[in-house]
Design a protein around this motif. Structure first.
Motif, PDB file in Angstrom:
ATOM      1  N   UNK A 209       6.881 -35.784  13.347  1.00  0.00           N
ATOM      2  CA  UNK A 209       7.146 -37.199  12.703  1.00  0.00           C
ATOM      3  C   UNK A 209       6.531 -36.705  11.094  1.00  0.00           C
ATOM      4  N   UNK A 210       5.344 -36.487  10.878  1.00  0.00           N
ATOM      5  CA  UNK A 210       4.672 -36.199   9.120  1.00  0.00           C
ATOM      6  C   UNK A 210       4.744 -34.987   8.767  1.00  0.00           C
ATOM      7  N   UNK A 211       4.401 -33.993   9.510  1.00  0.00           N
ATOM      8  CA  UNK A 211       4.359 -32.826   8.975  1.00  0.00           C
ATOM      9  C   UNK A 211       5.953 -32.463   9.181  1.00  0.00           C
ATOM     10  N   UNK A 212       5.794 -31.705  10.087  1.00  0.00           N
ATOM     11  CA  UNK A 212       7.173 -30.821  10.461  1.00  0.00           C
ATOM     12  C   UNK A 212       8.267 -31.076   9.999  1.00  0.00           C
ATOM     13  N   UNK A 213       8.935 -32.280  10.644  1.00  0.00           N
ATOM     14  CA  UNK A 213      10.522 -32.573   9.821  1.00  0.00           C
ATOM     15  C   UNK A 213      10.064 -33.446   8.696  1.00  0.00           C
ATOM     16  N   UNK A 214       9.412 -33.233   7.454  1.00  0.00           N
ATOM     17  CA  UNK A 214       9.769 -33.646   6.289  1.00  0.00           C
ATOM     18  C   UNK A 214       9.454 -32.371   5.222  1.00  0.00           C
ATOM     19  N   UNK A 215       8.247 -31.800   5.913  1.00  0.00           N
ATOM     20  CA  UNK A 215       8.710 -30.416   5.676  1.00  0.00           C
ATOM     21  C   UNK A 215      10.006 -28.826   5.663  1.00  0.00           C
ATOM     22  N   UNK A 216       9.840 -29.185   6.447  1.00  0.00           N
ATOM     23  CA  UNK A 216      11.122 -28.691   7.216  1.00  0.00           C
ATOM     24  C   UNK A 216      12.822 -29.042   5.944  1.00  0.00           C
ATOM     25  N   UNK A 217      12.709 -30.468   6.257  1.00  0.00           N
ATOM     26  CA  UNK A 217      14.005 -30.625   5.263  1.00  0.00           C
ATOM     27  C   UNK A 217      13.316 -30.612   3.463  1.00  0.00           C
ATOM     28  N   UNK A 218      12.670 -30.499   3.175  1.00  0.00           N
ATOM     29  CA  UNK A 218      12.117 -29.613   1.867  1.00  0.00           C
ATOM     30  C   UNK A 218      12.208 -28.710   1.893  1.00  0.00           C
ATOM     31  N   UNK A 219      12.168 -27.941   2.713  1.00  0.00           N
ATOM     32  CA  UNK A 219      11.488 -26.462   1.828  1.00  0.00           C
ATOM     33  C   UNK A 219      13.285 -25.949   2.221  1.00  0.00           C
ATOM     34  N   UNK A 220      13.989 -26.761   3.217  1.00  0.00           N
ATOM     35  CA  UNK A 220      15.904 -26.433   3.222  1.00  0.00           C
ATOM     36  C   UNK A 220      16.599 -26.977   1.976  1.00  0.00           C
ATOM     37  N   UNK A 221      16.122 -28.549   1.528  1.00  0.00           N
ATOM     38  CA  UNK A 221      16.725 -28.832   0.188  1.00  0.00           C
ATOM     39  C   UNK A 221      16.568 -28.085  -1.312  1.00  0.00           C
ATOM     40  N   UNK A 222      14.957 -27.959  -1.177  1.00  0.00           N
ATOM     41  CA  UNK A 222      14.586 -27.054  -2.413  1.00  0.00           C
ATOM     42  C   UNK A 222      14.657 -25.528  -2.774  1.00  0.00           C
ATOM     43  N   UNK A 223      14.669 -24.780  -1.615  1.00  0.00           N
ATOM     44  CA  UNK A 223      14.095 -23.528  -1.532  1.00  0.00           C
ATOM     45  C   UNK A 223      15.315 -22.329  -1.141  1.00  0.00           C
ATOM     46  N   UNK A 224      15.418 -20.987  -0.619  1.00  0.00           N
ATOM     47  CA  UNK A 224      16.627 -20.644  -0.828  1.00  0.00           C
ATOM     48  C   UNK A 224      16.592 -19.751   0.287  1.00  0.00           C
ATOM     49  N   UNK A 225      15.782 -20.931   1.420  1.00  0.00           N
ATOM     50  CA  UNK A 225      16.091 -20.471   2.761  1.00  0.00           C
ATOM     51  C   UNK A 225      16.421 -21.459   3.764  1.00  0.00           C
ATOM     52  N   UNK A 226      16.984 -21.987   5.019  1.00  0.00           N
ATOM     53  CA  UNK A 226      16.587 -22.768   5.670  1.00  0.00           C
ATOM     54  C   UNK A 226      16.471 -22.460   6.801  1.00  0.00           C
ATOM     55  N   UNK A 227      15.709 -23.155   7.327  1.00  0.00           N
ATOM     56  CA  UNK A 227      14.305 -23.416   8.167  1.00  0.00           C
ATOM     57  C   UNK A 227      14.801 -24.520   9.618  1.00  0.00           C
ATOM     58  N   UNK A 228      14.118 -23.465  11.083  1.00  0.00           N
ATOM     59  CA  UNK A 228      15.179 -24.709  12.187  1.00  0.00           C
ATOM     60  C   UNK A 228      13.945 -24.199  12.992  1.00  0.00           C
ATOM     61  N   UNK A 229      13.152 -25.511  13.210  1.00  0.00           N
ATOM     62  CA  UNK A 229      12.261 -25.030  14.056  1.00  0.00           C
ATOM     63  C   UNK A 229      12.149 -25.103  15.390  1.00  0.00           C
TER      64      UNK A 229
END
Length: 434
Positions: A209-229
């Motif tokens: 809740x506090x690390x994985x989901x927020x970090x994945x959301x920011x990477x997908x919004x901010x960077x040139x890659x999309x992550x799916x855990x």
């Protein structure tokens, strides 16, 4: 704040081991088994992580040939997106990098296992507006290996607002060509995120809740890659995690050409002649485009002799020197800009204060643990056995009892209960602890 994360790379699992702290990902379709795994602490703050990447970028072309490197301090702040004049924050970040441990575990050229450890920076100093720093020779040799180092896009890096998100991006980006990070044990993932000492994140529910989901959301919004855990379980317990990776078509504009194309352009040759490093020259061309860089080069040359042409060009690219004068901003616009600047400075100050508070809390906790160990070891064997049995009866959960059975009075999961137990048993035991 010296912290380390143990590298455990082996030739047969090198594909699954992230290189925490390096500035990017390997740009090739497959990962050879003799690729080095270099880890540094996942506990670096967002500012420190960006700073580490920019220092490596600045030094890369001369890592082996020069024992030390330098960069204009204000240019350094510019490149990490930190516009404050507060040099104290920069000093604190440099100090943290010098106290952070980098560790590698790899196969050498003859196929023999090689382990090594070094501080991330061997020294750093600020003098006359210039930041001077150095890497240990052994670490510089590892970082200069083209199989280890790949340029991170600073334009993307500046967009991150979370250190956890940037750490996740750096660890995943190298696998963009293979499409998956491979499976990481949850304990390793916690270390890479810098939360291995937190009992709160022992719970996967909180970690997710506090690390994985927020970090994945920011990477997908901010960077040139999309992550799916993706998660692997043993029974009902999550034991491993991996990230499926694909390129983000919406942000493909941020991709950097790391090949030879830009090196043949006239503007690249002019940048090199001016004293700009190879990778920084290609970085600027990729971010701004050849026409804009050429325009600013012409402007800088037209100013005659300047004290620091590279710094002046950096400012020209950033602030669009030589552009037609903009209309005088209205008082409302000036006031809004001042509010944004004040908010940014307040945020930077708050982050520094939070880091200081966390560091103080860790020191106090370590001192309390040391005091408990000293008092417990001073008791006779019968008393020590009775103490342990009494404390075990006070623990409600199987996880807490198992952790205490494994670690004894050094059990981080039971730290609060341990402190309360000994405070009752030996009143005043912590009176001298700050």
């Amino acid at each position: 704040m010296a912290q380390k994360i143990a590298g455990r790379s082996r030739a047969d699992v090198a594909e699954d081991i992230p290189r925490e702290g390096l500035t990017g990902a390997l740009r090739r379709g497959s990962v050879k088994k003799n690729v080095a795994a270099i880890h540094v602490s996942g506990k670096l703050t967002l500012l420190q992580r960006k700073l580490s990447n920019v220092l490596l970028l600045n030094a890369y072309d001369h890592l082996i040939s020069r024992p030390k490197h330098s960069i204009d301090a204000r240019t350094l702040c510019l490149m990490i997106g930190y516009n404050s004049n507060d040099m104290e924050t920069l000093k604190a970040s440099l100090r943290s990098l010098a106290e952070t441990v980098a560790e590698w575990d790899m196969l050498d050229q003859k196929g023999r296992q090689e382990w090594g450890v070094s501080s991330l920076l061997s020294y750093a100093k600020l003098s006359g507006g210039v930041c001077e720093y150095a890497y240990s020779p052994a670490l510089a040799e590892k970082l200069h290996d083209p199989k280890v180092f790949a340029l991170i896009n600073l334009n993307i890096q500046r967009r991150f607002t979370s250190g956890h998100a940037l750490a996740l991006y750096e660890n995943c980006f190298r696998f963009v060509r293979t499409g998956s990070t491979g499976w990481w044990p949850i304990d390793l993932f916690r270390r890479l995120m810098g939360v291995e000492d937190s009992a709160y994140y022992e719970s996967f529910k909180q970690l997710n809740a506090k690390i994985i989901k927020p970090a994945v959301a920011e990477v997908n919004k901010t960077s040139n890659i999309l992550l799916t855990p993706d998660f692997r379980k043993m029974g009902r317990v999550v034991t491993e995690i991996r990230f499926l990776i694909k390129e983000n078509p919406q942000l493909a504009m941020f991709e950097i050409d790391d090949g030879e194309g830009s090196r043949s352009s006239p503007v690249y040759l002019r940048l090199i002649a001016l004293g700009v490093g190879d990778r920084l020259a290609r970085q600027w061309i990729a971010e701004h485009g050849e026409p804009y860089v050429t325009e600013k080069l012409d402007y800088v040359v037209g100013q005659g002799a300047v004290a620091s042409p590279v710094r002046y060009l950096s400012a020209a690219l950033r602030d669009d020197y030589g552009a037609p004068a903009a209309p005088e901003p209205s008082p409302e616009v000036v006031e809004a800009a001042a509010r944004r600047q004040a908010a940014a400075e307040a945020q930077a100050k708050a982050e520094a204060e939070r880091e200081a508070a966390v560091a103080a809390e860790r020191r106090e906790r370590a001192e309390r643990m040391a005091r408990v160990r000293a008092v417990a070891e001073a008791r006779n064997p019968t008393q020590r056995d009775a103490d342990r049995r009494l404390f075990l009866r006070q623990l409600d959960g199987d996880l807490e009892r198992e952790d205490f059975a494994r670690h004894g009075w050094a059990s981080a999961l039971n730290a609060r209960a341990i402190f309360a137990f000994w405070e009752d048993l030996e009143p005043g035991i912590f009176d001298r602890v700050a």
